[in-house]
Write an enzyme that holds these catalytic residues in place. Structure first.
Site, PDB file in Angstrom:
ATOM      1  N   CYS A 144      71.052  -1.261  24.409  1.00 59.85           N
ATOM      2  CA  CYS A 144      71.590  -0.979  23.075  1.00 59.85           C
ATOM      3  C   CYS A 144      70.489  -1.014  22.021  1.00 59.85           C
ATOM      4  CB  CYS A 144      72.680  -2.001  22.735  1.00 59.85           C
ATOM      5  SG  CYS A 144      73.340  -1.824  21.068  1.00 59.85           S
ATOM      6  N   CYS A 147      71.399  -2.661  18.715  1.00 63.89           N
ATOM      7  CA  CYS A 147      71.381  -4.127  18.760  1.00 63.89           C
ATOM      8  C   CYS A 147      69.949  -4.660  18.772  1.00 63.89           C
ATOM      9  CB  CYS A 147      72.072  -4.646  20.027  1.00 63.89           C
ATOM     10  SG  CYS A 147      73.577  -3.781  20.469  1.00 63.89           S
ATOM     11  N   ASP A 148      69.081  -4.028  19.538  1.00 64.39           N
ATOM     12  CA  ASP A 148      67.793  -4.663  19.844  1.00 64.39           C
ATOM     13  C   ASP A 148      66.567  -3.943  19.302  1.00 64.39           C
ATOM     14  OD1 ASP A 148      69.248  -6.514  21.288  1.00 64.39           O
ATOM     15  OD2 ASP A 148      69.118  -5.383  23.149  1.00 64.39           O
TER      16      ASP A 148
END
Ligand code: NAP
Length: 329
Positions: A144, A147-148
């Site tokens: 993701c 997200c990261d």
């Protein structure tokens, strides 16, 4: 076979952010929810806590200024739901029957009965199934970028895949990374033309065609990937700070085939909030969302599902052991 005598107001299947938020709201509405949270460490089982149990730092969930580890966040959600009376069963649901009310949910030979059900079984990112994936996920390997991506500021990263998700992930990563390398197994992308153009014209993105990742290098942190080029039949090693898999997702919906309406990719179809096509059955989180896939959107839809379930239960006669009628919204 043991049928539980109690008919629960709500049974929640799945214990990621969607299921646990639904549990907080349902418990605070005095519905005494039971969460069937997944099968613990059973082989092939669903992980209690969901996909966040596989991540490290979560920095985009509102309220956690310094960020929080995914598993810690899920423990807080779980404790918060327990505080208001949520009960948990660490087990896998093996079968459901939504054709008649009360709804039936099997865990092996045990049958649980429920007036309403919230499904929050999530989705799984497809993996390449290479050695060390489990260990390196959250340590340089990610599924993701939203997200990261931020963690890879100024680094070289790579994205595997050639669909729209891979294009989106690569373009998003250009905001942070020094260079983004796309690794695709064929000589053409399957993504929409406009997304392909954006990727191919981007000065920070290069593409390795006909290439596959054959090995992840690094013990506790990803350091490099080994690649095989199918055209030249050559192997190479590429140093990367981060590797993002974007090769697709599968929703965890096999239990509900033939009982609930799904889209062609197998995601549950919801309408009018969190309603499925069977009255009294609601769905929340990634099991019905292939677009946003965020903890906060999953939690939001879990809240919607619990409120919808509560309102629907209120509208029902108290002893409603009647055939579950499919509904059109
Ligand atoms: P997808 O379209 O199925 O693409 C998966 C990609 O991963 C393909 O390029 C595939 O290669 C590759 N792949 C699969 N297994 C692989 C493996 N074992 N090793 C190497 N490569 C592998 O999945 P997606 O990109 O997640 O998209 C899913 C759906 O959502 C699609 O319909 C997509 O259009 C849609 N979507 C839309 C948007 C948007 O419109 N903004 C954004 C994201 C997703 P091959 O091409 O060789 O099969």
């Amino acid at each position: 076979m043991a049928t539980k005598e109690e008919v629960r107001d709500v049974i929640i299947i799945g214990s990621g952010p969607a299921g646990l938020t639904a549990a907080i709201y349902a418990a605070r509405a005095n519905l005494k929810p039971l969460v069937i949270e997944g099968g613990g460490s059973a082989p092939g089982g669903n992980l209690p806590g969901g996909q966040l149990m596989l991540t490290t730092e979560v920095e985009n969930y509102p309220g956690f200024v310094q960020g929080i580890m995914g598993p810690d966040m899920m423990k807080i959600f779980r404790d918060q739901a327990a505080r208001f009376g949520t009960e948990y069963t660490t087990a896998e649901v093996t079968k459901v029957d939504f054709s008649i009310r009360p709804f039936k949910i099997w865990i092996g030979d045990d049958v649980h009965l429920a007036r309403s059900v919230i499904i929050s079984t999530g989705a799984k990112s497809l993996m390449l199934n290479l050695p060390r994936e489990d260990r390196l996920l959250g340590h340089g390997l990610s599924t993701c970028a939203t997200c990261d991506g931020f963690f890879f500021t100024g680094q070289e990263v790579a994205v595997v895949g050639g669909g729209d998700s891979a294009m989106e992930e690569a373009l998003f990563l250009t905001k942070f990374a020094r260079q983004v390398t796309m690794i695709h197994r064929r000589d053409a992308f399957r993504a929409s033309k406009i997304m392909q153009q954006r990727v191919l014209r981007h000065p920070k993105i290069r593409v390795l065609w006909n290439s596959q990742v054959t090995e992840l290098v690094g013990e506790s942190q990803l350091e490099a990937v080994k690649l095989h080029n199918k055209e030249s039949n050559r192997d190479s090693v590429m140093k990367v700070g981060g590797l993002f898999y974007a090769i697709g997702h599968v929703p965890n919906t096999s239990l509900f085939k033939g009982q609930l309406e799904m889209d062609p990719a197998g995601y549950l179809v919801t309408g009018q909030g969190a309603r499925t096509n069977v009255e009294g059955v609601f769905a929340a989180g990634d099991v019905q969302d292939h677009v946003y896939r965020q903890a906060v959107t999953a939690a939001g839809s879990g809240c919607m599902a619990a409120i919808d379930a509560e309102r629907w239960l209120e509208s029902q006669p108290t002893e409603s052991v009647i055939a579950g009628t499919p509904t059109n919204w």
